[in-house]
Design an enzyme around this catalytic site. Structure first.
Site, short mmCIF file in Angstrom:
data_model
loop_
_atom_site.label_atom_id
_atom_site.label_comp_id
_atom_site.label_asym_id
_atom_site.label_seq_id
_atom_site.Cartn_x
_atom_site.Cartn_y
_atom_site.Cartn_z
CB THR A 132 -0.89 -0.02 1.26
OG1 THR A 132 -1.45 1.27 1.45
CG2 THR A 132 -0.11 -0.36 2.52
CG ASP A 133 -1.13 5.01 -0.91
OD1 ASP A 133 -1.69 4.33 -0.03
OD2 ASP A 133 -1.69 5.96 -1.50
CD GLU A 134 -3.45 3.37 4.19
OE1 GLU A 134 -3.39 3.38 5.42
OE2 GLU A 134 -4.49 3.12 3.55
CE1 TYR A 157 -3.24 -2.69 5.65
CE2 TYR A 157 -3.30 -0.34 5.16
CZ TYR A 157 -3.29 -1.66 4.73
OH TYR A 157 -3.31 -1.95 3.38
CE LYS A 161 0.14 -4.65 2.92
NZ LYS A 161 -0.22 -5.99 2.39
P1 NAD Z 1 -9.58 -7.43 2.18
O1 NAD Z 1 -9.59 -7.15 3.65
O2 NAD Z 1 -10.81 -7.20 1.38
O3 NAD Z 1 -9.17 -8.95 1.94
C1 NAD Z 1 -8.16 -9.59 2.67
C2 NAD Z 1 -8.33 -11.08 2.47
O4 NAD Z 1 -7.28 -11.74 3.22
C3 NAD Z 1 -9.67 -11.65 3.00
O5 NAD Z 1 -10.24 -12.49 2.02
C4 NAD Z 1 -9.28 -12.43 4.24
O6 NAD Z 1 -10.12 -13.55 4.48
C5 NAD Z 1 -7.85 -12.85 3.90
N1 NAD Z 1 -7.06 -13.14 5.11
C6 NAD Z 1 -6.93 -12.35 6.20
N2 NAD Z 1 -6.15 -12.97 7.12
C7 NAD Z 1 -5.75 -14.14 6.56
C8 NAD Z 1 -4.92 -15.21 7.01
N3 NAD Z 1 -4.35 -15.19 8.23
N4 NAD Z 1 -4.71 -16.25 6.19
C9 NAD Z 1 -5.28 -16.29 4.96
N5 NAD Z 1 -6.09 -15.32 4.49
C10 NAD Z 1 -6.32 -14.27 5.29
O7 NAD Z 1 -8.35 -6.61 1.61
P2 NAD Z 1 -8.16 -5.86 0.22
O8 NAD Z 1 -8.69 -4.49 0.34
O9 NAD Z 1 -8.62 -6.74 -0.87
O10 NAD Z 1 -6.57 -5.76 0.18
C11 NAD Z 1 -5.79 -6.83 -0.33
C12 NAD Z 1 -4.32 -6.47 -0.24
O11 NAD Z 1 -4.08 -5.25 -0.94
C13 NAD Z 1 -3.84 -6.23 1.19
O12 NAD Z 1 -2.56 -6.77 1.31
C14 NAD Z 1 -3.82 -4.72 1.32
O13 NAD Z 1 -2.85 -4.31 2.24
C15 NAD Z 1 -3.46 -4.32 -0.09
N6 NAD Z 1 -3.94 -2.98 -0.51
C16 NAD Z 1 -5.25 -2.65 -0.35
C17 NAD Z 1 -5.69 -1.40 -0.80
C18 NAD Z 1 -7.14 -0.99 -0.68
O14 NAD Z 1 -7.47 0.16 -0.97
N7 NAD Z 1 -8.05 -1.87 -0.30
C19 NAD Z 1 -4.79 -0.51 -1.38
C20 NAD Z 1 -3.45 -0.91 -1.53
C21 NAD Z 1 -3.04 -2.15 -1.09
P1 TYD Z 2 -10.64 4.16 4.31
O1 TYD Z 2 -11.61 3.76 3.26
O2 TYD Z 2 -10.74 3.52 5.66
O3 TYD Z 2 -9.18 3.99 3.70
P2 TYD Z 2 -7.73 4.45 4.31
O4 TYD Z 2 -7.89 4.80 5.72
O5 TYD Z 2 -6.94 3.22 4.12
O6 TYD Z 2 -7.30 5.59 3.44
O7 TYD Z 2 -10.77 5.74 4.54
C1 TYD Z 2 -10.59 6.66 3.49
C2 TYD Z 2 -10.67 8.05 4.08
O8 TYD Z 2 -12.00 8.27 4.56
C3 TYD Z 2 -9.75 8.25 5.26
O9 TYD Z 2 -9.25 9.60 5.25
C4 TYD Z 2 -10.66 8.07 6.46
C5 TYD Z 2 -12.00 8.57 5.96
N1 TYD Z 2 -13.19 7.91 6.56
C6 TYD Z 2 -14.21 8.69 7.14
O10 TYD Z 2 -14.14 9.93 7.15
N2 TYD Z 2 -15.27 8.03 7.69
C7 TYD Z 2 -15.38 6.68 7.71
O11 TYD Z 2 -16.37 6.14 8.25
C8 TYD Z 2 -14.34 5.90 7.09
C9 TYD Z 2 -14.41 4.40 7.08
C10 TYD Z 2 -13.27 6.57 6.53
#
Ligand code: NAD
Ligand code: TYD
Length: 351
Positions: A132-134, A157, A161
């Protein structure tokens, strides 16, 4: 012999889009989807491909060393695309140890099994770590995250990561393991669990519930449509340079409050409500602890080296996303019943 690819976290949001893409596009690969099916994992996300010949689902935990060793021995995966993680910042504030266990230890266990299997011959092997960019921390009003920006994570988080990224690099340096890492900005789209901003707010608008905006809403995120992320992963998997990092982003920064207003207006239109109806649900609530002010990605490397660019504008992506949630109300109802209600109550005090 078919290439055997392990995708972890394939029942989650991004993972399900990636599994679908690979299963449909590459009949000469066998895709193994390993997922623990936590609250975030949902096999409903993969109904359309679950019977495909080149697909196998494995239920299991990446933090279980014995189990992971066994499946690596059994299936001899050539490549791993690792997405399984705890992924929500607010949950990491409440349970940081779980994030350390899954995201750091879980990644190390996968790295270790992969190393044990191939340490004497790394030819055509790849560990692809999805990050992630975070990890870069927070930007001020100006600037962009580049691949060489220093890591400076602020939440449990992002710290977990960041740590997992470091271990991937360390395995590359120490054991000559081929790897790539991508650091992507905020994703949105179909199948996203309604704890993240966009699906949570869509669901609340549909239920006529308050829209809890943290702090003053002047936080900025860079949004990317999930299908474009899956497309980028496909490109990096096939064409990315060994031991390189690629940043992926949407060239698409939005202040939370502006995004929420756009979402409200789009939903009013689609639901035939008069303009301004949903905006009345906006409620400013207590800020998130350690809230990062701004994320913004410089995605020029993946664009110039691999020819990737987002295929939809934000307005198009958001419109498709809303349509999907409107057409999949049962999915939304199922994911917001049971334990979700408990989570919502604890997180938002039922505002
Ligand atoms: P998500 O929470 O929707 O999915 C995570 C999946 O991992 C779930 O299906 C869960 O069951 C599985 N999981 C959790 N713990 C586990 C374990 N111990 N063993 C096996 N499986 C397990 O997440 P997402 O949003 O799809 O993100 C997927 C990846 O991409 C993550 O690594 C996240 O850090 C990264 N990412 C997400 C975003 C975003 O905006 N969602 C952005 C950049 C990177
Ligand atoms: P989120 O979707 O949780 O992603 P991330 O924290 O990984 O960027 O949140 C996106 C932005 O929205 C973040 O600045 C937090 C804000 N946010 C709210 O203001 N209210 C909410 O209920 C949630 C879930 C997020």
């Amino acid at each position: 012999m078919k290439k055997r690819i392990l995708i972890t976290g394939g029942a989650g949001f991004i993972g399900s889009h990636l599994v679908r893409r690979f299963v449909r596009k590459y009949s000469d690969y066998h895709i193994y989807n390993l997922d623990l099916l936590t609250y975030a994992g949902n096999l409903e996300n993969l109904k359309d491909i679950e019977r495909s010949e080149n697909y196998t689902f494995i239920k299991g935990d990446i933090t279980d060393q014995n189990f992971i060793n066994k499946i690596f021995e059994k299936y001899k995966f050539d490549s791993v695309i690792h997405l399984a993680a705890e992924s929500h910042v607010d949950r990491s504030i409440n349970d940081p140890l779980l994030f350390a266990k899954t995201n750091i230890l879980g990644t190390m266990i996968l790295l270790n099994s992969f190393k044990e299997l191939w340490k004497n011959n790394w030819t055509n092997k790849l560990f692809y770590h999805i990050s992630t960019d975070e990890v870069y921390g927070s930007l001020g009003e100006a600037g962009l995250f580049k691949e060489d920006t220093s890591y400076d994570p602020n939440s449990p988080y992002s710290a977990s990561k960041a740590s997992s990224d470091h271990f991937v690099r360390a395995y590359g340096e120490t054991y000559s393991m081929p790897y790539v890492i991508t650091n992507c900005s905020n994703n949105y789209g179909p199948y996203q669990f309604p704890e993240k901003l966009i699906p949570l707010f869509i669901n609340n608008i549909l239920c006529n519930k308050s829209l809890p905006v943290y702090g003053d809403g002047n936080y900025t995120r860079d949004w990317l449509y999930v299908v474009d992320h899956a497309k980028a992963i496909d490109l990096v998997f096939h064409k990315g340079k060994n031991r390189h990092t690629y940043n992926i982003g949407g060239f698409n920064e939005w202040k939370n409050i502006d995004l929420v207003k756009l979402l409200c207006d789009l939903l009013d239109e689609k639901l035939d409500r008069s303009k301004g109806t949903s905006r009345q649900l906006i409620t400013f609530v207590k800020d998130r602890a350690g809230h990062d002010l701004r994320y913004a990605i410089d995605a020029n490397k993946i664009q110039s080296e691999l020819g990737w660019s987002p295929s939809v504008t934000f307005e198009q992506g958001l419109s498709k996303t809303i349509d999907w949630y409107l057409q999949n109300k049962l999915w939304l109802e199922n994911t917001t019943s049971g334990r979700y209600k408990e989570y919502y109550k604890n997180q938002y005090n039922n505002v």
